[in-house]
Design a protein around this motif. Structure first.
Motif, PDB file in Angstrom:
ATOM      1  N   LEU A 108       1.014  -1.180  -0.110  1.00 51.42           N
ATOM      2  CA  LEU A 108      -0.004  -0.103  -0.190  1.00 51.42           C
ATOM      3  C   LEU A 108       0.823   1.501   0.105  1.00 51.42           C
ATOM      4  O   LEU A 108       0.637   2.237  -0.863  1.00 51.42           O
ATOM      5  CB  LEU A 108      -0.829  -0.046   1.252  1.00 51.42           C
ATOM      6  CG  LEU A 108      -2.072   1.106   1.307  1.00 51.42           C
ATOM      7  CD1 LEU A 108      -3.159   0.715   1.857  1.00 51.42           C
ATOM      8  CD2 LEU A 108      -1.233   2.384   2.046  1.00 51.42           C
TER       9      LEU A 108
ATOM     10  N   GLU B  27       0.334   3.886  -3.114  1.00 53.64           N
ATOM     11  CA  GLU B  27       0.132   5.358  -2.788  1.00 53.64           C
ATOM     12  C   GLU B  27       1.043   6.313  -3.075  1.00 53.64           C
ATOM     13  O   GLU B  27       0.725   7.063  -3.587  1.00 53.64           O
ATOM     14  CB  GLU B  27      -0.306   5.330  -1.071  1.00 53.64           C
ATOM     15  CG  GLU B  27      -0.736   6.740  -0.871  1.00 53.64           C
ATOM     16  CD  GLU B  27      -1.974   7.309  -1.413  1.00 53.64           C
ATOM     17  OE1 GLU B  27      -2.132   8.643  -1.495  1.00 53.64           O
ATOM     18  OE2 GLU B  27      -2.839   6.546  -2.007  1.00 53.64           O
ATOM     19  N   THR B  28       2.203   5.947  -3.264  1.00 53.73           N
ATOM     20  CA  THR B  28       3.353   7.076  -3.735  1.00 53.73           C
ATOM     21  C   THR B  28       3.296   7.050  -5.053  1.00 53.73           C
ATOM     22  O   THR B  28       3.476   8.075  -5.869  1.00 53.73           O
ATOM     23  CB  THR B  28       4.879   6.283  -2.974  1.00 53.73           C
ATOM     24  OG1 THR B  28       4.646   6.246  -1.710  1.00 53.73           O
ATOM     25  CG2 THR B  28       5.879   7.532  -3.170  1.00 53.73           C
TER      26      THR B  28
ATOM     27  N   ARG C 240       0.582   6.545  -6.945  1.00 53.90           N
ATOM     28  CA  ARG C 240      -0.543   7.536  -7.211  1.00 53.90           C
ATOM     29  C   ARG C 240      -0.208   8.862  -6.783  1.00 53.90           C
ATOM     30  O   ARG C 240      -0.571   9.723  -7.866  1.00 53.90           O
ATOM     31  CB  ARG C 240      -1.731   6.940  -6.181  1.00 53.90           C
ATOM     32  CG  ARG C 240      -3.047   7.674  -6.604  1.00 53.90           C
ATOM     33  CD  ARG C 240      -3.922   7.669  -5.379  1.00 53.90           C
ATOM     34  NE  ARG C 240      -3.288   8.524  -4.456  1.00 53.90           N
ATOM     35  CZ  ARG C 240      -3.478   9.862  -4.374  1.00 53.90           C
ATOM     36  NH1 ARG C 240      -4.099  10.441  -5.262  1.00 53.90           N
ATOM     37  NH2 ARG C 240      -2.931  10.527  -3.255  1.00 53.90           N
ATOM     38  N   LYS C 241       0.620   9.287  -6.092  1.00 55.61           N
ATOM     39  CA  LYS C 241       0.500  10.718  -5.921  1.00 55.61           C
ATOM     40  C   LYS C 241       1.592  11.186  -7.194  1.00 55.61           C
ATOM     41  O   LYS C 241       1.437  12.228  -7.517  1.00 55.61           O
ATOM     42  CB  LYS C 241       1.339  10.885  -4.462  1.00 55.61           C
ATOM     43  CG  LYS C 241       0.649  10.650  -3.326  1.00 55.61           C
ATOM     44  CD  LYS C 241       1.329  10.797  -1.913  1.00 55.61           C
ATOM     45  CE  LYS C 241       0.435  10.792  -0.651  1.00 55.61           C
ATOM     46  NZ  LYS C 241       1.173  11.074   0.534  1.00 55.61           N
TER      47      LYS C 241
ATOM     48  N   GLU D 259      -6.818   7.598  -8.275  1.00 52.27           N
ATOM     49  CA  GLU D 259      -7.192   7.108  -7.063  1.00 52.27           C
ATOM     50  C   GLU D 259      -6.572   5.806  -6.840  1.00 52.27           C
ATOM     51  O   GLU D 259      -5.968   5.206  -7.576  1.00 52.27           O
ATOM     52  CB  GLU D 259      -8.972   6.759  -7.322  1.00 52.27           C
ATOM     53  CG  GLU D 259      -9.520   8.147  -7.314  1.00 52.27           C
ATOM     54  CD  GLU D 259     -11.114   8.083  -7.114  1.00 52.27           C
ATOM     55  OE1 GLU D 259     -11.617   6.654  -7.002  1.00 52.27           O
ATOM     56  OE2 GLU D 259     -11.642   8.934  -6.961  1.00 52.27           O
ATOM     57  N   ARG D 260      -6.600   5.361  -5.739  1.00 53.80           N
ATOM     58  CA  ARG D 260      -6.218   4.061  -5.163  1.00 53.80           C
ATOM     59  C   ARG D 260      -7.108   3.359  -4.222  1.00 53.80           C
ATOM     60  O   ARG D 260      -7.689   4.015  -3.421  1.00 53.80           O
ATOM     61  CB  ARG D 260      -4.836   4.257  -4.453  1.00 53.80           C
ATOM     62  CG  ARG D 260      -4.287   2.876  -3.927  1.00 53.80           C
ATOM     63  CD  ARG D 260      -3.139   3.195  -2.675  1.00 53.80           C
ATOM     64  NE  ARG D 260      -3.604   4.000  -1.674  1.00 53.80           N
ATOM     65  CZ  ARG D 260      -4.504   3.521  -0.722  1.00 53.80           C
ATOM     66  NH1 ARG D 260      -4.651   2.139  -0.751  1.00 53.80           N
ATOM     67  NH2 ARG D 260      -4.746   4.355   0.365  1.00 53.80           N
TER      68      ARG D 260
ATOM     69  N   GLU E  33      -9.723   0.451   4.354  1.00 56.20           N
ATOM     70  CA  GLU E  33      -8.318   0.974   4.228  1.00 56.20           C
ATOM     71  C   GLU E  33      -8.018   1.255   5.670  1.00 56.20           C
ATOM     72  O   GLU E  33      -8.630   1.373   6.666  1.00 56.20           O
ATOM     73  CB  GLU E  33      -8.424   2.263   3.586  1.00 56.20           C
ATOM     74  CG  GLU E  33      -8.932   2.309   2.082  1.00 56.20           C
ATOM     75  CD  GLU E  33      -7.628   1.929   1.281  1.00 56.20           C
ATOM     76  OE1 GLU E  33      -6.429   2.291   1.340  1.00 56.20           O
ATOM     77  OE2 GLU E  33      -7.823   1.082   0.190  1.00 56.20           O
TER      78      GLU E  33
ATOM     79  N   GLY F 103      -4.091  -3.593   2.150  1.00 60.99           N
ATOM     80  CA  GLY F 103      -2.756  -2.841   2.055  1.00 60.99           C
ATOM     81  C   GLY F 103      -1.630  -3.471   2.657  1.00 60.99           C
ATOM     82  O   GLY F 103      -0.497  -3.141   2.413  1.00 60.99           O
TER      83      GLY F 103
ATOM     84  N   VAL G 186       3.732   5.295   4.364  1.00 62.59           N
ATOM     85  CA  VAL G 186       3.345   6.384   3.427  1.00 62.59           C
ATOM     86  C   VAL G 186       4.187   7.592   2.919  1.00 62.59           C
ATOM     87  O   VAL G 186       4.664   8.235   2.153  1.00 62.59           O
ATOM     88  CB  VAL G 186       1.743   6.432   3.386  1.00 62.59           C
ATOM     89  CG1 VAL G 186       1.456   7.662   2.550  1.00 62.59           C
ATOM     90  CG2 VAL G 186       1.140   5.285   3.137  1.00 62.59           C
TER      91      VAL G 186
END
Length: 279
Positions: free
Chosen positions: A4, A8-9, A11-12, A55-56, A136, A170, A214
């Motif tokens: 996860l 997420e990284t 995604r950013k 999105e994630r 989540e 995640g 994250v």
């Protein structure tokens, strides 16, 4: 496998790099990456689509397009890179999204395990793999009471239970080991034997470990780089995973590595003992 924090990284990074770009062409070099529709139709449907948002959900990336949701799972070693369209195509590049501004988003995957699915707009949440996910790992969605209740239903060892994504999503191998170390719980402790205080400690450890990872941009063990080409930094904060024979930071006992459910597993044999209890 990207977990996860790594996803997420990514995604950013993609949010900064590709949101607002319009797809001019899609080149598919390894069709098996495309789960559905079939590769030719997948490429055809994406022509003229603009990436509106990233999105994630769990370890799934969701590209929110003009008329579709594109779901991407990186699996073991999938990654995205931004290139100019006239740059040479690197080895292990399997899908190329060419934009109208002369740039490409390229999907690379050494092991070819990653998958992409195209579904109708705003239907990504109903994809079967996403529907099966637990909450989540954030307090607003991941609730202690539900976690406690879920653990009580299972006799299996806590580590593989956390890996299956149903009680909380995640967690992969790295972060399960880290959360169990933080909570002082043996990875083979039967889930339904955990006392309320242990469940609470594990609950907060999961939230803490993933949030810190994250913040650090994920963990780079071998090949992981984010969409900006940067390595994660959480590996310098690992207490258990990959620390075989190094002294436990709490008690000094060498960290031990064993196999649990066919996964390499790291723990402190003094701090994390199996406790014999009735379920």
């Amino acid at each position: 496998m990207p977990e996860l924090p790594e996803v997420e990284t990514v995604r950013k990074g993609l949010e900064k790099l590709v949101v607002g770009k319009k797809i001019e062409k899609v080149t598919i070099l390894w069709p098996r990456i495309i789960e559905r529709p079939e590769a030719e139709l997948f490429a055809e449907k994406l022509l003229g689509q603009t990436i509106e948002k990233m999105e994630r959900r769990g370890k799934f990336l969701i590209f929110k397009l003009t008329n579709y949701d594109l779901i991407s799972h990186l699996r073991m070693e999938g990654k995205y890179e931004i290139n100019q369209s006239d740059e040479p195509i690197a080895k292990h590049t399997h899908v190329i999204f060419s934009f109208t501004d002369g740039s490409d988003l390229r999907y690379l995957d050494v092991r070819k395990f990653g998958r992409m699915v195209l579904v109708e707009k705003d239907q990504g949440a109903n994809y079967k793999g996403i529907l099966a996910l637990g909450p989540e790992p954030i307090p607003s969605q991941f609730k202690l009471a539900a976690f406690q209740k879920g653990l009580k239903k299972h006799h299996k060892a806590i580590k593989p239970l956390l890996l299956d994504q149903k009680l909380v999503t995640g967690l992969g191998n790295i972060y399960v080991d880290e959360a169990l170390w933080e909570a002082k719980i043996h990875p083979e402790q039967p889930a339904n034997t955990l006392k309320p205080k242990e469940v609470e400690e594990l609950y907060y450890a999961i939230i803490d470990v993933l949030a810190r990872a994250v913040e650090a941009g994920g963990t780079t063990i071998r090949t992981y780089l984010n969409a900006l080409g940067e390595a994660g930094k959480f590996q310098i904060s690992l207490h258990a995973y990959g620390q075989t024979d190094k002294p436990c930071e709490r008690c000094g006992t060498p960290i031990k590595k064993i196999k649990v459910a066919q996964r390499g597993t790291h723990f402190c044999p003094k701090c994390q003992k199996v406790k014999v209890r009735k379920g």
